[in-house]
Design an enzyme around this catalytic site. Structure first.
Site, PDB file in Angstrom:
ATOM      1  N   GLU A 156       0.867  -1.122  -0.005  1.00 57.74           N
ATOM      2  CA  GLU A 156       0.017  -0.022  -0.114  1.00 57.74           C
ATOM      3  C   GLU A 156       0.772   1.250  -0.037  1.00 57.74           C
ATOM      4  O   GLU A 156       0.482   2.134  -0.589  1.00 57.74           O
ATOM      5  CB  GLU A 156      -0.972   0.071   1.318  1.00 57.74           C
ATOM      6  CG  GLU A 156      -2.034  -1.025   1.225  1.00 57.74           C
ATOM      7  CD  GLU A 156      -3.044  -1.037   0.046  1.00 57.74           C
ATOM      8  OE1 GLU A 156      -3.069   0.109  -0.695  1.00 57.74           O
ATOM      9  OE2 GLU A 156      -3.980  -1.967  -0.176  1.00 57.74           O
ATOM     10  N   ARG A 160       0.800   3.854  -3.261  1.00 61.29           N
ATOM     11  CA  ARG A 160       0.069   5.029  -3.089  1.00 61.29           C
ATOM     12  C   ARG A 160       1.020   6.301  -2.645  1.00 61.29           C
ATOM     13  O   ARG A 160       0.983   7.419  -3.140  1.00 61.29           O
ATOM     14  CB  ARG A 160      -0.782   4.834  -1.675  1.00 61.29           C
ATOM     15  CG  ARG A 160      -1.637   4.121  -1.921  1.00 61.29           C
ATOM     16  CD  ARG A 160      -2.952   4.231  -0.757  1.00 61.29           C
ATOM     17  NE  ARG A 160      -3.779   2.713  -0.651  1.00 61.29           N
ATOM     18  CZ  ARG A 160      -4.867   2.954  -0.245  1.00 61.29           C
ATOM     19  NH1 ARG A 160      -5.563   3.900   0.121  1.00 61.29           N
ATOM     20  NH2 ARG A 160      -5.572   1.555  -0.211  1.00 61.29           N
ATOM     21  N   ASP A 289      -5.185  -9.997  -8.111  1.00 60.80           N
ATOM     22  CA  ASP A 289      -5.876  -9.315  -9.255  1.00 60.80           C
ATOM     23  C   ASP A 289      -4.459  -8.542  -9.918  1.00 60.80           C
ATOM     24  O   ASP A 289      -4.315  -8.707 -11.052  1.00 60.80           O
ATOM     25  CB  ASP A 289      -6.728  -8.177  -9.008  1.00 60.80           C
ATOM     26  CG  ASP A 289      -6.481  -7.415  -7.542  1.00 60.80           C
ATOM     27  OD1 ASP A 289      -5.401  -7.795  -6.875  1.00 60.80           O
ATOM     28  OD2 ASP A 289      -7.322  -6.378  -7.237  1.00 60.80           O
ATOM     29  N   GLU A 424     -11.981   0.760 -10.056  1.00 59.95           N
ATOM     30  CA  GLU A 424     -11.842  -0.172 -11.163  1.00 59.95           C
ATOM     31  C   GLU A 424     -12.840  -0.066 -12.475  1.00 59.95           C
ATOM     32  O   GLU A 424     -12.517  -0.149 -13.502  1.00 59.95           O
ATOM     33  CB  GLU A 424     -11.711  -1.500 -10.766  1.00 59.95           C
ATOM     34  CG  GLU A 424     -10.664  -1.987  -9.948  1.00 59.95           C
ATOM     35  CD  GLU A 424     -10.956  -1.406  -8.369  1.00 59.95           C
ATOM     36  OE1 GLU A 424      -9.969  -1.232  -7.764  1.00 59.95           O
ATOM     37  OE2 GLU A 424     -12.130  -1.097  -7.864  1.00 59.95           O
TER      38      GLU A 424
END
Length: 525
Positions: A156, A160, A289, A424
């Site tokens: 993360e 980010r 994913d 998404e």
């Protein structure tokens, strides 16, 4: 009879002032034009009529494109306004903190590093919000420090914070952001000090120590394989090879591991022995994913030279087609399900809606044309995940009906009805519109923005995730605005509504999985 005397002036009387001169003049002109028209030959009159009809048809034909252009301009301003409203809430109630809690007018901390602010930097720059950007930049310059005794999640904070700083540096050329990127990048490196070189999930950026989650020695496959774009770019900018070497080693090991199914990977990997765990479960949703996304994007980032990455990506897409692709009943929506120990489940996360965009991007870069065909089919399915809900917003997870006699294609369990303002869907809409120019994708995006405004906007500032997309009367707000709403969702909506294909050109930039554009490396050949 005397001739009328000549007058050296013209008298004009307007209608309503007792004179008919003006109206008579118009009537005379009409008669004169008609006489001239009658004097033309039949061929001349036909030519003139033909030209007038042609001009009329051209005007009608151009009308949609004119109105579409005007709509796009209005939509751009609408998404800018949404950003300003979200930013107002963050600035008023959560400034310098990680995430806004808009209902309670407070904030929550994850890492204590101003996560929303950093995630939104390049969005503000792209939208041309200079005042907001300068405020945020001043905070980065004077307040942001990574010398803190705090545990952060490697994945993360890479996508980010490191990604956001690198992207902002490239867009602005301001070395402040590069210096901060170098600082956080070096502090994340202890995560790779494991027996297997598969990184731990958590790093203490102040102490320089790292560890797995408290409950397991595993990391998720998506997390360890979706940090490559950022660390590779950090090496390119600093000429320090350790960053790229560390993440390349991860890809090298995952490439050769047993336990895959036609290129599909399990969800977990052990940091001690470097082997897949919890084998037999295959999904394109959570925990797996972005592995697939980063196979393609690393290949693009590096100038399409790393064939092993491309081969793994192509094999995985064939694996999806063979094992996970099905159609719903009654309307035959193409969807991506999951496989658990040989049993197919018609479960699809909203996260999987990244796939249409990734497939379209691959096709744009020369991969098989049927990837674009599949992208369009899946885009329609993701759209239905929105429009079949009473709020017009998608739930986190849906289940597709496959048995004959079903009355609706999509079911949603009670526990899955939340919407986290995820990006998404609009991410893929951006790719599909940018690469096809089909305006329906813009229209779908505007519908979604309107529904965000209707059901998730908080009057005092900010937007909130909601618990129930099936209850338009009380969607049950959660009191949380994720940083990715500003970093991804609104950014992709803005790029979707822009008709400028040079605004973050897909031939010059590749987006990380947090929507931070990084440059495609110049060819050295």
């Amino acid at each position: 009879m005397h001739p009328p005397s000549r007058q050296d002036y013209v008298s004009i009387s307007f209608a309503g002032q007792g004179s008919g001169v003006y109206n008579n003049s118009k009537q005379w002109r009409r008669q004169s034009c008609w006489r001239k028209w009658k004097q033309l030959s039949r061929l001349q009159r036909s030519l003139i009529l033909f030209i007038l009809v042609l001009l009329f048809i051209c005007g009608i034909a151009s009308y949609p494109s004119i109105t579409e252009h005007l709509s796009a301009i209005n939509w751009l301003e609408a998404v800018r306004e949404a950003f300003r409203h979200a930013w107002k809430g963050y600035k008023d109630f959560a400034w310098g903190h990680d995430e806004l809690r808009p209902l309670s007018k407070s904030y929550s901390e994850w890492f204590g590093l101003g996560l929303t602010l950093i995630d939104a930097l390049d969005t503000m720059w792209i939208m041309g919000l200079k005042e907001e950007f300068e405020e945020a930049k001043a905070w980065v310059a004077t307040e942001l420090t990574f010398n803190k005794n705090v545990d952060v999640n490697l994945f993360e904070s890479t996508i980010r914070i490191l990604g956001g700083l690198l992207s902002t540096y490239h867009l602005t050329g301001d070395t402040l952001f590069l210096d901060k990127a170098k600082d956080i990048g070096s502090r994340l490196m202890p995560a790779f000090n494991t027996p297997s070189k598969i990184p731990y999930s958590d790093v203490n950026i102040g102490k320089g120590t790292a560890h797995p989650p408290r409950w397991t020695s595993d990391s998720t496959v998506a997390e360890v394989t979706s940090i490559q774009l950022e660390f590779r770019e950090l090496t390119r900018l600093t000429q320090e090879p350790q960053y790229q070497d560390a993440v390349a080693e991860v890809m090298k090991q995952v490439h050769k591991l047993d336990g895959k199914l036609d290129g599909l990977v399990p969800m977990f990997i052990n940091t001690n022995n470097g082997q897949f765990t919890h084998q037999g479960i295959y999904t394109l949703g959570a925990r797996a994913d972005s592995y697939y996304e980063y196979l393609l994007k690393q290949w693009i980032q590096g100038g399409k030279k790393e064939n092993q990455l491309l081969e793994d990506y192509l094999q995985a897409i064939e694996g999806v087609k063979k094992n996970l692709l099905q159609k719903s009943s009654p309307n035959g929506l193409t969807f991506v399900g999951e496989l658990s120990h040989g049993q197919f489940s018609p479960k699809m996360d909203h996260l999987v809606c990244f796939l249409p965009g990734t497939l379209a991007l691959g096709a744009h870069n020369g991969l098989p044309a049927d990837h674009m065909d599949l992208a369009k089919q899946l885009m329609e399915t993701c759209y239905q995940m929105y429009v079949q809900m009473e709020t017009g917003l998608s739930p986190e997870i849906v289940h597709f009906n496959m048995h004959q006699g079903s009355t609706r294609d999509i079911d949603v369990k009670l526990a899955d009805r939340h919407n986290l303002l995820r990006p998404e869907m609009v991410e893929s809409l951006f790719y599909l519109y940018r690469l096809t120019k089909e305006h329906k994708y813009q229209e779908w995006g505007y519908e979604i923005l309107q529904n965000f405004n209707k059901y998730t906007k908080v009057s005092s500032g900010g937007y909130t995730s909601i618990n129930n997309v099936r209850d338009p009367d009380y969607p049950s707000p959660r009191d949380k605005m994720e940083s990715f709403f500003l970093g991804e969702t609104l950014k992709y909506l803005y790029l979707l509504f822009s008709d400028d294909s040079n605004l973050i050109s897909l031939d010059q930039y590749v987006f990380n999985t947090e929507a931070h554009p990084l440059p495609i490396w110049p060819s050295t050949a």
